[in-house]
Design an enzyme around this catalytic site. Structure first.
Site, PDB file in Angstrom:
ATOM      1  N   THR A  58      68.147  46.912  60.483  1.00  0.00           N
ATOM      2  CA  THR A  58      68.941  48.135  60.463  1.00  0.00           C
ATOM      3  C   THR A  58      69.216  48.663  61.870  1.00  0.00           C
ATOM      4  O   THR A  58      69.880  49.676  62.042  1.00  0.00           O
ATOM      5  CB  THR A  58      68.221  49.221  59.645  1.00  0.00           C
ATOM      6  OG1 THR A  58      66.898  49.400  60.170  1.00  0.00           O
ATOM      7  CG2 THR A  58      68.115  48.808  58.182  1.00  0.00           C
ATOM      8  N   HIS A  63      60.961  49.047  66.475  1.00  0.00           N
ATOM      9  CA  HIS A  63      60.363  50.112  67.277  1.00  0.00           C
ATOM     10  C   HIS A  63      58.855  50.116  67.049  1.00  0.00           C
ATOM     11  O   HIS A  63      58.332  49.287  66.280  1.00  0.00           O
ATOM     12  CB  HIS A  63      60.988  51.477  66.957  1.00  0.00           C
ATOM     13  CG  HIS A  63      60.964  51.836  65.493  1.00  0.00           C
ATOM     14  ND1 HIS A  63      59.808  52.190  64.832  1.00  0.00           N
ATOM     15  CD2 HIS A  63      61.961  51.879  64.567  1.00  0.00           C
ATOM     16  CE1 HIS A  63      60.080  52.458  63.565  1.00  0.00           C
ATOM     17  NE2 HIS A  63      61.376  52.274  63.369  1.00  0.00           N
ATOM     18  N   HIS A  66      57.088  49.727  63.700  1.00  0.00           N
ATOM     19  CA  HIS A  66      56.981  48.403  63.094  1.00  0.00           C
ATOM     20  C   HIS A  66      55.739  47.650  63.579  1.00  0.00           C
ATOM     21  O   HIS A  66      55.358  46.633  62.991  1.00  0.00           O
ATOM     22  CB  HIS A  66      58.221  47.564  63.426  1.00  0.00           C
ATOM     23  CG  HIS A  66      59.478  48.059  62.786  1.00  0.00           C
ATOM     24  ND1 HIS A  66      60.510  48.620  63.511  1.00  0.00           N
ATOM     25  CD2 HIS A  66      59.877  48.071  61.492  1.00  0.00           C
ATOM     26  CE1 HIS A  66      61.488  48.957  62.694  1.00  0.00           C
ATOM     27  NE2 HIS A  66      61.136  48.638  61.465  1.00  0.00           N
ATOM     28  N   LYS A 100      64.509  58.333  52.100  1.00  0.00           N
ATOM     29  CA  LYS A 100      65.602  58.698  53.011  1.00  0.00           C
ATOM     30  C   LYS A 100      66.366  59.869  52.409  1.00  0.00           C
ATOM     31  O   LYS A 100      66.580  59.941  51.194  1.00  0.00           O
ATOM     32  CB  LYS A 100      66.547  57.513  53.244  1.00  0.00           C
ATOM     33  CG  LYS A 100      65.866  56.275  53.829  1.00  0.00           C
ATOM     34  CD  LYS A 100      65.376  56.532  55.230  1.00  0.00           C
ATOM     35  CE  LYS A 100      64.860  55.272  55.895  1.00  0.00           C
ATOM     36  NZ  LYS A 100      63.677  54.700  55.246  1.00  0.00           N
ATOM     37  N   ARG A 104      72.302  55.284  53.443  1.00  0.00           N
ATOM     38  CA  ARG A 104      72.529  54.607  54.709  1.00  0.00           C
ATOM     39  C   ARG A 104      73.994  54.168  54.817  1.00  0.00           C
ATOM     40  O   ARG A 104      74.616  53.804  53.819  1.00  0.00           O
ATOM     41  CB  ARG A 104      71.644  53.362  54.819  1.00  0.00           C
ATOM     42  CG  ARG A 104      70.170  53.621  55.004  1.00  0.00           C
ATOM     43  CD  ARG A 104      69.439  52.304  55.121  1.00  0.00           C
ATOM     44  NE  ARG A 104      68.002  52.449  55.214  1.00  0.00           N
ATOM     45  CZ  ARG A 104      67.337  52.610  56.347  1.00  0.00           C
ATOM     46  NH1 ARG A 104      67.994  52.661  57.481  1.00  0.00           N
ATOM     47  NH2 ARG A 104      66.031  52.719  56.354  1.00  0.00           N
ATOM     48  N   GLN A 194      64.152  43.345  46.641  1.00  0.00           N
ATOM     49  CA  GLN A 194      62.882  43.129  47.341  1.00  0.00           C
ATOM     50  C   GLN A 194      61.872  42.455  46.421  1.00  0.00           C
ATOM     51  O   GLN A 194      61.102  41.588  46.850  1.00  0.00           O
ATOM     52  CB  GLN A 194      62.318  44.454  47.855  1.00  0.00           C
ATOM     53  CG  GLN A 194      61.035  44.270  48.670  1.00  0.00           C
ATOM     54  CD  GLN A 194      60.585  45.538  49.372  1.00  0.00           C
ATOM     55  OE1 GLN A 194      61.407  46.299  49.873  1.00  0.00           O
ATOM     56  NE2 GLN A 194      59.284  45.764  49.402  1.00  0.00           N
ATOM     57  N   ASP A 215      55.576  53.603  52.499  1.00  0.00           N
ATOM     58  CA  ASP A 215      56.775  53.978  51.750  1.00  0.00           C
ATOM     59  C   ASP A 215      57.290  52.835  50.874  1.00  0.00           C
ATOM     60  O   ASP A 215      58.197  53.019  50.063  1.00  0.00           O
ATOM     61  CB  ASP A 215      57.873  54.463  52.701  1.00  0.00           C
ATOM     62  CG  ASP A 215      58.316  53.388  53.683  1.00  0.00           C
ATOM     63  OD1 ASP A 215      57.549  52.439  53.927  1.00  0.00           O
ATOM     64  OD2 ASP A 215      59.441  53.500  54.214  1.00  0.00           O
ATOM     65  N   LYS A 250      56.278  63.855  65.184  1.00  0.00           N
ATOM     66  CA  LYS A 250      56.548  62.516  64.683  1.00  0.00           C
ATOM     67  C   LYS A 250      56.104  61.467  65.686  1.00  0.00           C
ATOM     68  O   LYS A 250      56.423  61.538  66.865  1.00  0.00           O
ATOM     69  CB  LYS A 250      58.040  62.358  64.379  1.00  0.00           C
ATOM     70  CG  LYS A 250      58.363  61.087  63.600  1.00  0.00           C
ATOM     71  CD  LYS A 250      59.780  61.112  63.087  1.00  0.00           C
ATOM     72  CE  LYS A 250      60.061  59.879  62.229  1.00  0.00           C
ATOM     73  NZ  LYS A 250      61.428  59.888  61.687  1.00  0.00           N
ATOM     74  N   LYS A 253      58.358  59.115  68.754  1.00  0.00           N
ATOM     75  CA  LYS A 253      59.536  59.806  69.267  1.00  0.00           C
ATOM     76  C   LYS A 253      59.173  60.554  70.544  1.00  0.00           C
ATOM     77  O   LYS A 253      58.099  61.121  70.676  1.00  0.00           O
ATOM     78  CB  LYS A 253      60.054  60.818  68.244  1.00  0.00           C
ATOM     79  CG  LYS A 253      60.565  60.186  66.957  1.00  0.00           C
ATOM     80  CD  LYS A 253      61.920  59.561  67.145  1.00  0.00           C
ATOM     81  CE  LYS A 253      62.483  59.088  65.805  1.00  0.00           C
ATOM     82  NZ  LYS A 253      63.811  58.506  65.945  1.00  0.00           N
ATOM     83  N   THR A 254      60.085  60.534  71.516  1.00  0.00           N
ATOM     84  CA  THR A 254      59.915  61.308  72.740  1.00  0.00           C
ATOM     85  C   THR A 254      61.190  62.109  72.953  1.00  0.00           C
ATOM     86  O   THR A 254      62.139  62.016  72.171  1.00  0.00           O
ATOM     87  CB  THR A 254      59.696  60.385  73.954  1.00  0.00           C
ATOM     88  OG1 THR A 254      60.903  59.634  74.200  1.00  0.00           O
ATOM     89  CG2 THR A 254      58.544  59.415  73.699  1.00  0.00           C
TER      90      THR A 254
END
Length: 445
Positions: A58, A63, A66, A100, A104, A194, A215, A250, A253-254
């Site tokens: 995606t 990141h 993962h 979500k 998407r 899946q 999730d 979170k 994240k920065t």
């Protein structure tokens, strides 16, 4: 059905505790959120099995979120099991609706193929594909989905799923109950695709365990049930927890955005800094989750940091281990060198490549558009300082540095001389430091 027992990887003896089962090791590190059939799963893992984890393309890079399932897949291989990393070339075209808020945006097939190849290259850093009997496989579920007709899918897969049960899943229920567009049939069918992956991987490779994020639990259970109906097989699932920070913010994240595994999107320096800036409340948990350091050594680090008045050791160890793992020794050495040179003020030792790395995403930067402004105004405008008073106070203390040279109050009105082009490093860069840790990089456009 299962492959013969494989030899342990060469680093197994160094990285795992032979007196603990794999499940016990994962549990001790806080790496299990849910597991199906707890005791039978543990017994099942006493023999060498095949386990898989899926990654939908995606984005063009994975990141750091993962990393958790990826490293669990690696731990399975270290324990003698055969890992399969599954690229979601088919499921990526649908989009996983799990928790979500909105549908998407569908990606083009060419983009999914391109991103899938990039993710495949990244996965190869974390599991071993050569030189071991239980060498890993990277597969793409498009291989078995592209030839599957709609009628075959509905007859051979769809008939085993109850719409009532699918609607009751929390991830789907939230979308249905939420005002707005709800959930499309396309995303609603994602769980079936899946599940079909699990069934096909069992049929083709004897894969009996699926690993995923928490999730994915509902989708994993659906896959287990489909394997039971298709193959009368006992299959298992294990999910890893969603990693959270102690301050509630979170993870991953920065201010500059997501921390990616691709060095072109997040430089080794920025990656190293992210882990180096881990809070004291989180660092020891992250050492257990993200590194292969034995738990007794981690406990020694915890004890040392708790009882020492010196700078904590945990953050440096965490940053070193993760940067080496993701970017190799060269990436770690470059990131550490930049960090040490900035900390000690040895700006002149930075190379042009170091500045290119910093400019890309290592620190806040901006073009120097007006060199005639007072220094106070320049530093406020770029966001390095909140006010001119703050800069003036720092100038009085000699706490403002431009390319490693301390500036003082009398320099404030001579910004044009400070930022003269002939003083730029490599004819382009002005590195500003305010206090001990705040930096900004000006560059000549």
């Amino acid at each position: 059905m299962y492959p013969e027992c494989f030899q342990f990887l060469k680093y197994f003896a160094e990285m795992v505790q032979p007196d603990k089962t794999l499940i016990e090791q994962l549990r001790a590190r806080g790496l299990i959120a849910q597991a199906s059939a707890g005791e039978p799963l543990e017994v099942h893992l006493n023999k060498c099995i095949v386990a898989y984890c899926g990654f939908d393309p995606t984005a063009e890079s994975l990141h750091i979120g993962h990393l958790v399932p990826l490293l669990v897949l690696r731990r399975f291989q270290m324990a003698g099991h055969k890992p399969i990393a599954l690229i979601g070339g088919a499921t990526g075209m649908i989009g996983d609706p799990s928790f979500k808020d909105n549908e998407r945006q569908l990606l083009s097939e060419s983009q999914i193929v391109e991103w899938g190849e990039k993710i495949k290259d990244q996965i190869c850093r974390f599991v071993d594909f050569d030189g071991v009997e239980n060498k890993a496989l990277v597969l793409n579920n498009l291989e078995w989905v592209k030839t599957l007709s709609a009628l075959d899918f509905l007859r051979d897969v769809g008939k085993y799923f109850s719409v009532n049960n699918m609607i009751s899943k929390e991830s789907v229920k939230q979308r249905i109950d939420r005002e707005g567009s709800g959930i499309s049939f396309t995303e609603f069918a994602y769980s079936l695709l899946q599940s079909y992956d699990f069934s096909e991987l069992f049929r083709r490779y004897g894969c009996s365990v699926q690993i995923g994020g928490s999730d994915q639990w509902g989708n994993i259970v659906s896959g287990i049930n489909l394997c039971r109906r298709h193959h009368r097989a006992d299959c298992f699932g294990l999910t890893v927890p969603l990693i959270t920070r102690s301050d509630g913010k979170k993870f991953g994240k920065t201010e500059s955005g997501t921390i990616w595994l691709d060095a072109r999107k997040t430089s080794p320096y920025a990656f190293y800094q992210f882990w180096l800036n881990t809070s004291d409340d989180d660092v020891h948990q992250f050492l257990r989750i993200f590194t292969f350091i034995p738990l007794d050594e981690i406990e020694s680090i915890v004890e040392r940091d708790s009882n020492s008045l010196e700078r904590p050791k945990g953050q440096k160890v965490l940053a070193r281990e993760l940067t080496r793992l993701v970017h190799g020794d060269d990436g770690f050495d470059a990131a550490r060198q930049i960090t040490e040179l900035l900390f000690t003020g040895q700006i002149s030792a930075l190379t042009e490549n170091d500045f290119i790395q910093l400019l890309r995403d290592g620190m806040p930067s901006s073009p120097l558009e007006d060199a005639s402004k007072p220094l106070t105004q320049s530093l406020v405008d770029c966001g390095l300082a909140h006010s001119g008073r703050e800069v003036k106070d720092a100038l009085n203390r000699g706490a403002v540095f431009v390319n490693g040279e301390a500036k003082h109050s009398e320099d404030n009105l001579q910004a044009s001389a400070i930022f003269a082009s002939e003083k730029a490093l490599f004819a382009k860069y002005f590195l500003i430091r305010l206090g001990k840790k705040r930096y900004h990089l000006f560059y000549l456009a």
